[in-house]
Design an enzyme around this catalytic site. Sequence first.
Site, PDB file in Angstrom:
ATOM      1  N   ASP A   1      -3.245   8.441   7.548  1.00  0.00           N
ATOM      2  CA  ASP A   1      -4.222   7.662   8.323  1.00  0.00           C
ATOM      3  C   ASP A   1      -3.502   6.904   9.447  1.00  0.00           C
ATOM      4  O   ASP A   1      -2.433   7.335   9.885  1.00  0.00           O
ATOM      5  CB  ASP A   1      -5.045   6.742   7.397  1.00  0.00           C
ATOM      6  CG  ASP A   1      -4.190   5.669   6.719  1.00  0.00           C
ATOM      7  OD1 ASP A   1      -2.998   5.534   7.057  1.00  0.00           O
ATOM      8  OD2 ASP A   1      -4.730   4.944   5.856  1.00  0.00           O
TER       9      ASP A   1
ATOM     10  N   HIS B   1      -0.427   5.013   7.007  1.00  0.00           N
ATOM     11  CA  HIS B   1       0.201   5.487   5.777  1.00  0.00           C
ATOM     12  C   HIS B   1       0.595   6.954   5.844  1.00  0.00           C
ATOM     13  O   HIS B   1      -0.025   7.734   6.561  1.00  0.00           O
ATOM     14  CB  HIS B   1      -0.745   5.257   4.591  1.00  0.00           C
ATOM     15  CG  HIS B   1      -1.190   3.822   4.474  1.00  0.00           C
ATOM     16  ND1 HIS B   1      -2.404   3.397   4.930  1.00  0.00           N
ATOM     17  CD2 HIS B   1      -0.540   2.737   4.003  1.00  0.00           C
ATOM     18  CE1 HIS B   1      -2.508   2.084   4.723  1.00  0.00           C
ATOM     19  NE2 HIS B   1      -1.389   1.655   4.173  1.00  0.00           N
TER      20      HIS B   1
ATOM     21  N   SER C   1       0.807  -1.225   0.000  1.00  0.00           N
ATOM     22  CA  SER C   1       0.000   0.000   0.000  1.00  0.00           C
ATOM     23  C   SER C   1       0.843   1.278   0.000  1.00  0.00           C
ATOM     24  O   SER C   1       0.322   2.356  -0.275  1.00  0.00           O
ATOM     25  CB  SER C   1      -0.946   0.013   1.207  1.00  0.00           C
ATOM     26  OG  SER C   1      -0.209  -0.099   2.407  1.00  0.00           O
TER      27      SER C   1
END
Length: 341
Positions: A306, A309, A38
Amino acid sequence: MSSFKVFWVAFLMSYQVFFTRADSEVSLVPAMYVFGDSSVDSGNNNNLNTMAKANIYPYGIDFNNKSTGRFTNNKTFADLIAVKLGLPLPPPYLGVSESERYKVVTGINYASGACGILNDTRVGDCLSLDVQVKYFTSTVTNDLPKHFQSKDEIQNHLSKSIFLLSIGSNDYALNYFNRTTYQNKTPIEFADFLLEKLGSKLKELYDLGARKYVVAVAGQLGCSPSKFCDEVKNEKIKPLSDKLPKKLQELQAQLSGSSFISSNPFNFFNEIKNAPEKYGFKNISRSCYVDGEPLCDNREEYYYFDFAHGTEANYRIYANECFSGSKLCSPKNIEQLVQTP
Ligand SMILES: *[C@@H]1O[C@H](CO)[C@@H](O)[C@H](O)[C@H]1NC(C)=O
Ligand SMILES: *[C@@H]1O[C@H](CO)[C@@H](O)[C@H](O)[C@H]1NC(C)=O
Ligand SMILES: *[C@@H]1O[C@H](CO)[C@@H](O)[C@H](O)[C@H]1NC(C)=O
Ligand SMILES: *[C@@H]1O[C@H](CO)[C@@H](O)[C@H](O)[C@H]1NC(C)=O
Ligand SMILES: *[C@@H]1O[C@H](CO)[C@@H](O)[C@H](O)[C@H]1NC(C)=O
């Protein structure tokens, strides 16, 4: 007028630019191919059955307020490197239809959130590194031949292109720390195990034509907005980044004509931790987006977007440093990798 402009920019980003050849006058390399999790996924997970998706607001709030599936407010580390190379942002492999894939010759992104180096690192569906390399194999054997005239042209294209990998965090967060499967391995043994597997995949990419690599592994996962920092956890992850440079040197010696850069976000994070203000952050342990709370206004001041990340502001520091600095990437930076014959 301004909304028309925004539409136009978005239109260019999502269509035309992907399908035109990068202007060799402005791009430093022909293409960049991206693999990982991610930290660099640009939307592959949108097409998979998983909870690990970032295709809803507020992800992409600074990316023309478009939630593309990037796990950040704006561009990822890989996107920022693409911009510096003068390339379009590599589109997600699963976001381009099979019949159009051959038109994308400036690089593709195979990265997938919640996946890792090991096959059994996953939550829900995601593209493991095995599958990412399998899809790249299809790019080389099925798609590139539709664009290039000969095998030599394809090999020339690939040998000058950058292969960027950012992977390994989930092998710890979702696997080593959260399952019993590898509990019999010490942190050093687990790092060796990951590097063995990663090395075999880098070699597969070499056999397909890759020569220039940038490889980044897990940073200080013990530091997160919910716990800043769990140093016991950090100590268990550290062997991976400590051992990566030697592994890459061995591969470089073994694979003729190859050139490897190792990125060490684990050590570089200490620079930011010790002097956040120097990098434009007031408090690096907060996250901008917490479910149920108002979104932060100034994303430039936040390190985390978040729960895990980074913000683009965060990724920009790493991208600038790896591209032209000397503290994050070794034994050379990306500018020097581009010049390597
Ligand atoms: C961004 O998109 C969200 C969701 O589509 C919308 O609610 C919000 O108003 C948009 N923000 C701006 C500044 O356009
Ligand atoms: C992982 O899966 C691939 C197929 O998707 C298989 O070829 C490979 O052997 C598997 N590796 C391990 C260690 O299970
Ligand atoms: C850890 O494992 C548990 C039990 O399998 C699972 O429910 C949970 O989602 C996992 N957490 C993470 C972060 O992977
Ligand atoms: C940073 O933010 C966190 C979370 O909001 C808070 O707990 C902490 O006290 C802050 N630290 C400083 C030095 O302001
Ligand atoms: C988002 O990216 C755009 C385009 O590169 C840039 O102009 C802008 O400053 C970025 N904003 C943030 C908050 O990162």
